[in-house]
Structures are given as structure tokens and as C-alpha cells.
Scaffold this active site. Structure first.
Site, mmCIF file in Angstrom:
data_model
loop_
_atom_site.group_PDB
_atom_site.id
_atom_site.type_symbol
_atom_site.label_atom_id
_atom_site.label_comp_id
_atom_site.label_asym_id
_atom_site.label_seq_id
_atom_site.Cartn_x
_atom_site.Cartn_y
_atom_site.Cartn_z
ATOM 1 N N LYS A 187 36.010 55.803 205.655
ATOM 2 C CA LYS A 187 34.865 55.036 206.334
ATOM 3 C C LYS A 187 35.342 54.101 207.346
ATOM 4 O O LYS A 187 34.392 53.669 208.119
ATOM 5 C CB LYS A 187 33.777 54.531 205.006
ATOM 6 C CG LYS A 187 33.076 55.916 204.315
ATOM 7 C CD LYS A 187 32.331 56.861 205.148
ATOM 8 C CE LYS A 187 31.689 58.020 204.063
ATOM 9 N NZ LYS A 187 30.921 58.656 204.970
ATOM 10 N N TYR A 213 38.805 58.310 200.495
ATOM 11 C CA TYR A 213 37.508 57.899 200.934
ATOM 12 C C TYR A 213 37.070 56.740 201.771
ATOM 13 O O TYR A 213 36.666 56.641 202.689
ATOM 14 C CB TYR A 213 36.553 57.945 199.500
ATOM 15 C CG TYR A 213 35.051 57.859 199.721
ATOM 16 C CD1 TYR A 213 34.571 58.848 200.446
ATOM 17 C CD2 TYR A 213 34.424 56.650 199.709
ATOM 18 C CE1 TYR A 213 33.087 58.573 200.875
ATOM 19 C CE2 TYR A 213 33.013 56.508 199.711
ATOM 20 C CZ TYR A 213 32.236 57.644 200.662
ATOM 21 O OH TYR A 213 31.129 57.453 200.871
#
Length: 243
Positions: free
Chosen positions: A170, A166
Site C-alpha cells: 500500500k 501487504y
């Protein structure tokens, strides 16, 4: 008479995406609620319409080329252009992602949605955005993708979950945002990344300390930037995020 502006928000059936749609709708925008689940999408549209928002459903799975092409066709037929795209759809892949033991398929799945999904949707919507007088693109990021905040000035690591799928997704999305800004520098398209803060949503088991409405504020601001506004930046409520 002022022409109604058109927005598409991906992953807008709940949480931050829903509140971005609601916020833009409150400003008088017509908002496409992008979501892959038919029932949840239509429920969100019904709720938004009940609140006075000119909302319409957009069947959309950001990982599927045909679905994204269909979404672009739907908006073209309905409005003929797009004034703002908010790439909000995202997944975590779970919060226990140790780099030494992670299943590589988790990383692939997260990147497919969080990064490639944003690229796929952006490229499909660009022809419609180019028809707008003031096109804006917002990529929903997170400060967990900030290298500056994930490691201190002397290289020490910060607290928080280790999320090798994750968090880097980003960082990747931030870098992609910069590349788009560079390519589109000679156009009127402004593209920026937004951090909503630690918002209580089902993405984090509702552990966040901010409401979805608070988390939507920066994205709404970036989606409605005036001409000459920033592009290629990463922002939160307090201003620029170092990353």
C-alpha cells in the site's frame, strides 16, 4: 439530457468494491463490476440491478494482461469511454508476514495484485479515461501503508499486525499514485488514493469496525470530484492521510 457517467470498479463482486459500485450506481452512474469469478460477478450484477443500479459485468483478472485488455475492449464497445476507474482489487497474502521469515513469493504475489495490477488496469483504461470530460482514478489504499502512522514521531513502532507484504504494497501504491499525478498534471485526469478505514470484510476475517458502505464513502467522493479537485493525494473520511 445529461450523459450517463461510466465507472469501472475492480474487485467489485463483494465488500467495499461492491458498495462503491452500489454508491456510484445510486448517483445514476452505469457501473462495470470487475471480478475474475464468473458466478460471483454475475451474482453481484444481479443484486445491483435489483437495487436499481445500471450494472454490467466485466470479466477481469488484474494480474493477467489479456484479461485486462479484454476488459478495456468490453468497456470501449459498450460505452466508448470511462469516467471513473476505481482500483479496488487487492489481497493480503495472509496476516502473519514477519520480514525475517517471510516467503518471498508471498511478497511477489501481493505486489503483483495490489500494485502491478493497479498499474496494468490504469494503463489499459487510460485511452478510455482520456475521452471523458472529467476522468477520475481512485486507488484503494490503507493507512497501514502510511509510514507516518506505522512509526511514531520518535521512531517507535505502532501496534497491529506485522505484514511485510501487504502494508508495504500500500505504501508502494501510494507512491505510484503520486507518480501518475505528476505525469498527468497537464491533463484533466485526477488520481488519488483512498483509505476505507478498518472495514469488516473477509479480507480481515470480518474483524473491522466499519461497514463496507462506510468504507466506500471516500472512494465515491474521490471518483466524483469536481474539476479543480485534488490529485496525487491520500484521503480518508477525516481528510488527508499523512504517509
Amino acid at each position: 439530457m445529461t450523459e450517463t457517467k461510466i465507472a469501472l470498479v475492480t474487485g467489485a463482486n463483494k465488500g467495499i468494491g461492491y458498495e462503491i459500485a452500489a454508491g456510484l450506481g445510486a448517483l445514476g452512474w452505469s457501473v462495470g463490476v470487475g471480478a475474475r469469478d464468473d458466478a460471483r460477478r454475475e451474482e453481484a450484477v444481479t443484486r445491483l440491478r435489483a437495487a436499481g443500479v445500471d450494472a454490467f459485468g466485466v470479466p477481469l483478472n488484474v494480474t493477467d494482461d489479456r484479461s485486462v485488455a479484454g476488459a478495456a475492449e468490453l468497456i470501449a464497445n459498450r460505452a466508448g469511454r470511462l469516467d471513473a476507474l476505481v482500483n479496488n482489487a487487492g489481497i493480503t497474502g495472509g496476516w502473519s508476514q514477519q520480514p525475517t521469515s517471510v516467503d518471498l513469493s508471498i511478497i511477489r504475489t501481493v505486489v503483483e495484485t495490489n500494485v502491478l495490477g493497479a498499474v496494468r488496469v490504469t494503463n489499459a483504461m487510460l485511452p478510455l479515461l482520456r475521452r471523458s470530460a472529467a476522468p477520475r482514478i481512485v486507488n484503494m489504499s490503507s493507512t497501514v501503508g502510511s509510514l507516518a502512522r506505522q512509526s511514531g514521531p520518535d521512531g517507535e513502532t505502532t501496534t497491529g499486525p506485522v505484514a511485510v507484504a501487504y502494508a508495504p504494497s500500500k505504501t508502494f501504491l501510494n507512491a505510484v499514485t503520486v507518480q501518475y499525478a505528476r505525469e498527468l498534471a497537464d491533463t484533466n485526469i485526477l488520481i488519488n488514493a483512498a483509505c476505507p478505514g478498518f472495514v469488516a470484510t473477509d479480507l480481515n476475517g470480518f474483524r473491522g469496525v466499519r461497514s463496507p458502505k462506510e468504507g466506500a464513502a471516500t472512494a465515491i467522493r474521490l471518483a466524483t470530484l469536481p474539476d479543480g479537485g485534488p490529485t496525487g493525494g491520500f484521503f480518508e473520511d477525516a481528510g488527508v492521510v499523512p504517509w
